[in-house]
Design an enzyme around this catalytic site. Structure first.
Site, short mmCIF file in Angstrom:
data_model
loop_
_atom_site.label_atom_id
_atom_site.label_comp_id
_atom_site.label_asym_id
_atom_site.label_seq_id
_atom_site.Cartn_x
_atom_site.Cartn_y
_atom_site.Cartn_z
N PHE A 1 41.45 -3.86 12.69
CA PHE A 1 42.58 -4.26 13.51
C PHE A 1 43.87 -4.16 12.72
CE2 PHE A 1 45.19 -7.78 15.50
CZ PHE A 1 45.47 -7.09 16.67
N TYR B 1 47.81 -5.04 12.79
CA TYR B 1 48.80 -5.88 13.47
C TYR B 1 50.14 -5.92 12.74
CZ TYR B 1 47.37 -9.31 9.96
OH TYR B 1 47.08 -9.94 8.78
N GLU C 1 45.30 -4.57 0.38
CA GLU C 1 45.53 -5.94 0.81
C GLU C 1 45.11 -6.96 -0.26
OE1 GLU C 1 47.31 -6.06 3.35
OE2 GLU C 1 46.90 -4.14 4.32
#
Length: 185
Positions: A4, A6, A84
């Site tokens: 996902f 975002y 990340e």
């Protein structure tokens, strides 16, 4: 496997995928609560990027689901884990496609853990805007992150009102306009 996006993955996908679907996850809000010391800022002058935080059950964060080919999963996960690394961790949640002919499915997301060293947390949007305007990192100016995300959200999800994002964009624009006026006088 589905990932996902975002934040920057909405407008800047840097891994291979075979399909993408627009939709949302429930129970979260998108917030500029994560310092960026390696992409949109530096350790001395951190920028701000988004994470999603737990919210009311009916809250929604809109974004894009990317389907990863089985043969690419290991490389993509390795790439995203590195990308990340400054405080985000992988979690699985339900994804709800906006197309009514598709059923919800489980998806992997990266969320900033509030205990990580780069978790900035709540601040007034005017203060976040000041930080964004002065921050630049290896991935470019922090203002580009805010403007690209806001533009992408308006294009992909024109009926969605992301108040936090759009108010931050207005505050950043106002600071840039104010700075431009001061420079021209």
């Amino acid at each position: 496997m589905w990932i996902f996006g975002y934040g920057s993955l909405i407008w800047k996908v840097d891994f291979p995928f075979e399909e993408k679907i627009l939709g949302f996850v429930k129970g979260f809000d998108r917030r500029f609560y994560q310092y960026s010391t390696d992409h949109r800022g530096t350790p001395e002058n951190p920028g701000r990027t988004v994470t999603i935080i737990p919210a009311k059950e009916d809250s929604r964060v809109y974004g894009i689901a990317y389907k990863i080919r089985d043969s690419d999963i290991e490389d993509v996960v390795s790439h995203l884990d590195f990308r990340e690394k400054d405080g985000y961790e992988r979690k699985s949640v339900m994804f709800y496609p906006i197309s009514s002919d598709q059923k919800p499915f489980e998806i992997t997301i990266y969320i900033a853990n509030q205990d990580n060293i780069n978790y900035a947390g709540y601040a007034d949007l005017k203060d976040i805007a000041k930080q964004v305007v002065k921050s630049v990192g290896p991935s470019g100016p922090n203002i580009d992150y805010v403007f690209n995300l806001a533009d992408a959200m308006r294009t992909l999800f024109p009926s969605v009102k992301d108040n936090h994002l759009f108010e931050l964009e207005r505050n950043v624009s106002a600071l840039l306009n104010e700075s431009s006026i001061r420079k021209s006088t």
